[in-house]
Write a protein that holds these residues in place. Structure first.
Motif, short mmCIF file in Angstrom:
data_model
loop_
_atom_site.label_atom_id
_atom_site.label_comp_id
_atom_site.label_asym_id
_atom_site.label_seq_id
_atom_site.Cartn_x
_atom_site.Cartn_y
_atom_site.Cartn_z
N MET A 1 0.84 -1.21 0.00
CA MET A 1 0.00 0.00 0.00
C MET A 1 0.87 1.25 0.00
N LYS A 2 1.97 1.23 0.78
CA LYS A 2 2.82 2.42 0.85
C LYS A 2 3.46 2.73 -0.49
N LYS A 3 3.81 1.68 -1.27
CA LYS A 3 4.37 1.92 -2.60
C LYS A 3 3.34 2.59 -3.49
N GLN A 4 2.07 2.19 -3.34
CA GLN A 4 0.99 2.77 -4.12
C GLN A 4 0.79 4.24 -3.74
N ILE A 5 0.84 4.53 -2.45
CA ILE A 5 0.69 5.90 -1.99
C ILE A 5 1.85 6.76 -2.47
N LEU A 6 3.07 6.19 -2.45
CA LEU A 6 4.23 6.94 -2.91
C LEU A 6 4.11 7.27 -4.39
N SER A 7 3.49 6.38 -5.16
CA SER A 7 3.25 6.67 -6.57
C SER A 7 2.33 7.86 -6.74
N VAL A 8 1.31 7.94 -5.88
CA VAL A 8 0.41 9.09 -5.91
C VAL A 8 1.17 10.37 -5.56
N VAL A 9 2.00 10.30 -4.54
CA VAL A 9 2.78 11.45 -4.10
C VAL A 9 3.69 11.95 -5.20
N LEU A 10 4.28 11.01 -5.94
CA LEU A 10 5.19 11.38 -7.01
C LEU A 10 4.46 11.85 -8.26
N GLY A 11 3.14 11.74 -8.25
CA GLY A 11 2.37 12.30 -9.35
C GLY A 11 2.03 11.30 -10.43
N SER A 12 2.48 10.06 -10.32
CA SER A 12 2.15 9.05 -11.32
C SER A 12 0.96 8.26 -10.80
N LEU A 13 -0.23 8.69 -11.17
CA LEU A 13 -1.45 8.05 -10.66
C LEU A 13 -1.62 6.69 -11.34
N GLY A 98 15.88 12.64 14.65
CA GLY A 98 16.64 11.47 14.24
C GLY A 98 16.04 10.68 13.10
N HIS A 99 14.90 11.14 12.56
CA HIS A 99 14.22 10.42 11.48
C HIS A 99 14.45 11.18 10.17
N LYS A 100 14.93 10.48 9.15
CA LYS A 100 15.32 11.13 7.90
C LYS A 100 14.34 10.81 6.77
N TYR A 101 13.94 11.87 6.06
CA TYR A 101 13.06 11.76 4.91
C TYR A 101 13.74 12.40 3.70
N GLU A 102 13.44 11.89 2.52
CA GLU A 102 13.96 12.48 1.29
C GLU A 102 12.89 13.34 0.60
N LEU A 103 13.29 14.51 0.15
CA LEU A 103 12.35 15.38 -0.58
C LEU A 103 12.07 14.79 -1.96
N LYS A 104 10.79 14.58 -2.24
CA LYS A 104 10.37 13.98 -3.51
C LYS A 104 9.84 15.01 -4.50
N GLN A 105 9.04 15.95 -3.99
CA GLN A 105 8.42 16.95 -4.86
C GLN A 105 7.83 18.05 -4.01
N PHE A 106 7.53 19.18 -4.64
CA PHE A 106 6.70 20.19 -3.98
C PHE A 106 5.66 20.68 -4.97
N HIS A 107 4.52 21.09 -4.41
CA HIS A 107 3.40 21.53 -5.24
C HIS A 107 2.63 22.61 -4.50
N PHE A 108 1.57 23.13 -5.12
CA PHE A 108 0.92 24.34 -4.62
C PHE A 108 -0.60 24.20 -4.59
N VAL A 128 6.89 17.60 -0.10
CA VAL A 128 6.51 16.23 0.25
C VAL A 128 7.75 15.34 0.32
N HIS A 129 7.89 14.65 1.44
CA HIS A 129 9.04 13.79 1.71
C HIS A 129 8.59 12.37 2.02
N ALA A 130 9.48 11.41 1.79
CA ALA A 130 9.22 10.02 2.16
C ALA A 130 10.49 9.41 2.74
N ALA A 137 6.15 12.80 5.15
CA ALA A 137 6.21 14.03 5.93
C ALA A 137 6.05 15.20 4.98
N VAL A 138 5.23 16.16 5.36
CA VAL A 138 4.97 17.34 4.54
C VAL A 138 5.36 18.59 5.31
N VAL A 139 6.21 19.42 4.68
CA VAL A 139 6.50 20.75 5.20
C VAL A 139 5.62 21.72 4.42
#
Length: 242
Positions: A1-13, A98-108, A128-130, A137-139
């Motif tokens: 499920m998390k891989k599916q959600i990450l695909s949504v986050v990255l914009g590839s529906l 102590g928890h590290k996330y990678e920035l994947k994209q930003f949007h508006f 948006v980070h994963a 995680a979202v800033v």
């Protein structure tokens, strides 16, 4: 499920989400109908920790500093029909407690999705980070109308006007230059603000804000042709820590 959600986050529906429902922000495709469109969107109606919210009645806490290590990495801009998104190359990170996330994209979003003490803002950016396990995680950064934003313009100058279009940016965008200088923040547990509205997202809303000119904000709004903010969601038993 998390891989599916990450695909949504990255914009590839991908997978059944794209086929199941063509969601939007207006009429029969709008937020009040998202949960009706697909069983995968049930959380949009049943979730108890949904985003966005009105950040109010904050509780003071000893929040750890946000360790933000962003390098220039915004190389592609996409109009996915729901927002304009800048995809980021690997190498930029957010570390908190102590928890590290990678920035994947930003949007508006315009107007802002989250409110602060009842105040809505002309535009809001979501970085948006994963992490390695797919946790998100979202800033969030609010934009006010003010000075022309040259860093934003690097993306805006090539903003695709047709949904589905994308452009390789001639000038690489630095996410760091879109953050306020003050990295103090407010924190709450929430969700994606778009289908499937998955919960378990860590939200970090900056207290400071950035600026963009009226023309820049209008450029984005006109490209979307409609507001692209989900209505505020119930707080339920959550607290906002500052």
């Amino acid at each position: 499920m998390k891989k599916q959600i990450l695909s949504v986050v990255l914009g590839s529906l991908v997978s059944s989400m794209a086929a199941a429902a063509q969601w939007g922000y207006e009429g029969a495709e709008g937020p009040s109908h998202w949960a009706e469109m697909s069983s995968e969107f049930d959380t949009c109606a049943t979730g108890k920790n949904q985003s966005p919210i009105n950040l109010t009645h904050m509780v003071k806490g000893d929040l750890p500093a946000l360790k933000i290590n962003y390098v220039k990495g915004g190389q592609q801009i996409v109009n996915n029909g729901h927002t304009v998104q800048v995809n980021y190359t690997p190498g930029s990170s957010l570390e908190v407690d102590g928890h590290k996330y990678e920035l994947k994209q930003f949007h508006f979003h315009t107007p802002s999705e989250n409110n602060i003490e009842g105040e809505s803002f002309p535009m809001e950016a979501h970085f948006v980070h994963a992490d390695k396990d797919g946790n998100l995680a979202v800033v969030a950064v609010m934009f006010k109308i003010g000075d022309f934003n040259p860093e934003l313009e690097k993306a805006w100058s090539q903003m695709p006007v047709i949904a589905g279009d994308q452009q390789q940016l001639k000038h690489v965008v630095s996410a760091a230059n879109l953050l306020p200088q003050d990295h103090n923040y407010m924190r709450f547990n929430g969700s994606l603000t778009t289908p499937p509205c998955t919960e378990g997202v860590s939200w970090f809303v900056m207290k400071g804000y950035d600026t963009a000119s009226k023309e820049q904000i209008e450029h984005f709004a006109h490209t979307m042709h409609h507001n692209n903010n989900r209505p505020l969601q119930a707080m339920n038993a959550r607290v906002v820590v500052q």
